[in-house]
Design a protein around this motif. Structure first.
Motif, PDB file in Angstrom:
ATOM      1  N   SER A 104       0.826  -1.210   0.000  1.00 10.04           N
ATOM      2  CA  SER A 104       0.000   0.000   0.000  1.00 10.04           C
ATOM      3  C   SER A 104       0.861   1.262   0.000  1.00 10.04           C
ATOM      4  O   SER A 104       0.508   2.267  -0.621  1.00 10.04           O
ATOM      5  N   LEU A 123       3.841   1.568  -1.423  1.00 13.87           N
ATOM      6  CA  LEU A 123       4.340   1.727  -2.784  1.00 13.87           C
ATOM      7  C   LEU A 123       3.251   2.287  -3.697  1.00 13.87           C
ATOM      8  O   LEU A 123       3.507   3.156  -4.535  1.00 13.87           O
ATOM      9  N   GLU A 124       2.041   1.807  -3.510  1.00 16.64           N
ATOM     10  CA  GLU A 124       0.927   2.300  -4.322  1.00 16.64           C
ATOM     11  C   GLU A 124       0.651   3.771  -4.031  1.00 16.64           C
ATOM     12  O   GLU A 124       0.198   4.516  -4.906  1.00 16.64           O
ATOM     13  N   ASP A 125       0.938   4.196  -2.796  1.00 18.73           N
ATOM     14  CA  ASP A 125       0.720   5.598  -2.417  1.00 18.73           C
ATOM     15  C   ASP A 125       1.867   6.505  -2.852  1.00 18.73           C
ATOM     16  O   ASP A 125       1.841   7.705  -2.583  1.00 18.73           O
ATOM     17  N   GLY A 126       2.880   5.928  -3.491  1.00 20.09           N
ATOM     18  CA  GLY A 126       3.951   6.747  -4.048  1.00 20.09           C
ATOM     19  C   GLY A 126       5.232   6.794  -3.249  1.00 20.09           C
ATOM     20  O   GLY A 126       6.187   7.475  -3.657  1.00 20.09           O
ATOM     21  N   PHE A 127       5.296   6.086  -2.119  1.00 18.83           N
ATOM     22  CA  PHE A 127       6.551   6.037  -1.378  1.00 18.83           C
ATOM     23  C   PHE A 127       7.552   5.207  -2.164  1.00 18.83           C
ATOM     24  O   PHE A 127       7.225   4.155  -2.717  1.00 18.83           O
ATOM     25  N   GLN A 128       8.792   5.676  -2.204  1.00 13.12           N
ATOM     26  CA  GLN A 128       9.815   5.033  -3.018  1.00 13.12           C
ATOM     27  C   GLN A 128      10.872   4.371  -2.140  1.00 13.12           C
ATOM     28  O   GLN A 128      11.206   4.862  -1.059  1.00 13.12           O
ATOM     29  N   GLU A 176      14.522   3.953  -2.314  1.00 12.40           N
ATOM     30  CA  GLU A 176      15.679   4.438  -3.059  1.00 12.40           C
ATOM     31  C   GLU A 176      16.786   3.390  -3.149  1.00 12.40           C
ATOM     32  O   GLU A 176      17.666   3.482  -3.997  1.00 12.40           O
ATOM     33  N   GLU A 191      15.220  -0.367  -7.293  1.00 13.00           N
ATOM     34  CA  GLU A 191      14.086  -0.107  -8.174  1.00 13.00           C
ATOM     35  C   GLU A 191      13.397  -1.403  -8.584  1.00 13.00           C
ATOM     36  O   GLU A 191      12.482  -1.412  -9.401  1.00 13.00           O
ATOM     37  N   SER A 250       8.218  -3.599  -6.671  1.00 14.30           N
ATOM     38  CA  SER A 250       7.038  -2.916  -7.172  1.00 14.30           C
ATOM     39  C   SER A 250       5.856  -3.280  -6.287  1.00 14.30           C
ATOM     40  O   SER A 250       5.945  -4.146  -5.430  1.00 14.30           O
ATOM     41  N   ALA A 251       4.772  -2.607  -6.501  1.00 13.32           N
ATOM     42  CA  ALA A 251       3.581  -2.882  -5.683  1.00 13.32           C
ATOM     43  C   ALA A 251       3.093  -4.311  -5.861  1.00 13.32           C
ATOM     44  O   ALA A 251       2.402  -4.846  -4.997  1.00 13.32           O
ATOM     45  N   SER A 302       3.722  -7.584  -0.740  1.00 12.03           N
ATOM     46  CA  SER A 302       2.717  -6.554  -1.007  1.00 12.03           C
ATOM     47  C   SER A 302       1.505  -6.707  -0.127  1.00 12.03           C
ATOM     48  O   SER A 302       0.748  -5.782   0.002  1.00 12.03           O
TER      49      SER A 302
END
Length: 216
Positions: free
Chosen positions: A195, A197-202, A204, A207, A210-211, A216
């Motif tokens: 959730s 990752l889906e909200d835009g937290f990265q 660093e 890479e 993924s969500a 997950s």
């Protein structure tokens, strides 16, 4: 925080969504969550037993002691140990949701656990009389996956001399070991790695997460 400052007990260096929901300004520890997700995914590929696999997990206790089919990482706890610190026999408050990924850094810890579910002190006494504890030396870089909500466990102590690199980064703190615990249970269950990752937290650090990826 909890037992921080108690004589002979480790200090809590980091707490995110375990004892309480994180403060609004507290950023999620994405690198730790993502690293633990990768480690768990590797363990599953390597044969970590899951619920329902080849008859595993039949019965309530058996199912709880197998890694769940559906899982997500939701909290992080970081503990700092001095050479004089230990941790008494206990089970974690998450109960059947008590699976965690424990990462050891610094000095070797003498870890013990009982190989049977015993979430209560009374049950623990029974198990202790029936079976000896399993003893494991947790060295720097070791990763332990444990059902800490059901299996009683403790830290007997730590060796006094951490690896040179850790002695360098912990200079002036008196700490000889750091234990990072990433857990499936979280105070706010909506705050999972997926959730976030889906909200835009990265993350660093990498890479590759993924969500739709691990944890997950």
């Amino acid at each position: 925080l909890r037992y921080t400052g108690a004589q002979g007990r480790p200090d809590i260096l980091l707490e995110w969504n375990y004892y309480q929901a994180p403060e609004q300004h507290q950023p999620p520890p994405m690198a730790l969550l993502s690293t633990a997700a990768e480690l768990i995914d590797a363990a599953l590929r390597g044969g970590l037993k899951q619920e329902g696999a080849d008859g595993e997990g039949e019965g309530a206790e058996g199912g709880a002691l197998c890694f769940p089919r559906e899982w997500a990482l939701r909290s992080v706890l970081g503990l700092g140990y001095r050479a004089s610190d230990d941790m008494a026999w206990h089970t974690d408050m998450a109960g059947e949701e008590g699976w965690l990924c424990s990462i050891s850094l610094g000095a070797t810890a003498r870890f013990e656990y009982l190989p049977a579910a015993a979430p209560s002190a009374r049950r623990r006494c029974v198990v202790q009389n029936e079976q000896p504890p399993v003893k494991v030396d947790l060295e720097c870089g070791d990763v332990l996956l444990l059902q800490g909500g059901l299996l009683p466990h403790r830290i007997v102590g730590c060796t006094r001399e951490p690896p040179p690199f850790f002695a360098g980064i912990s200079a002036g703190t008196a700490l000889c070991r750091v234990n990072i615990q990433v857990r499936l249970w979280g105070h706010d269950p909506s705050l999972s790695l997926g959730s976030l990752l889906e909200d835009g937290f990265q993350d660093e650090r990498s890479e590759r997460i993924s969500a739709e990826g691990p944890g997950s």
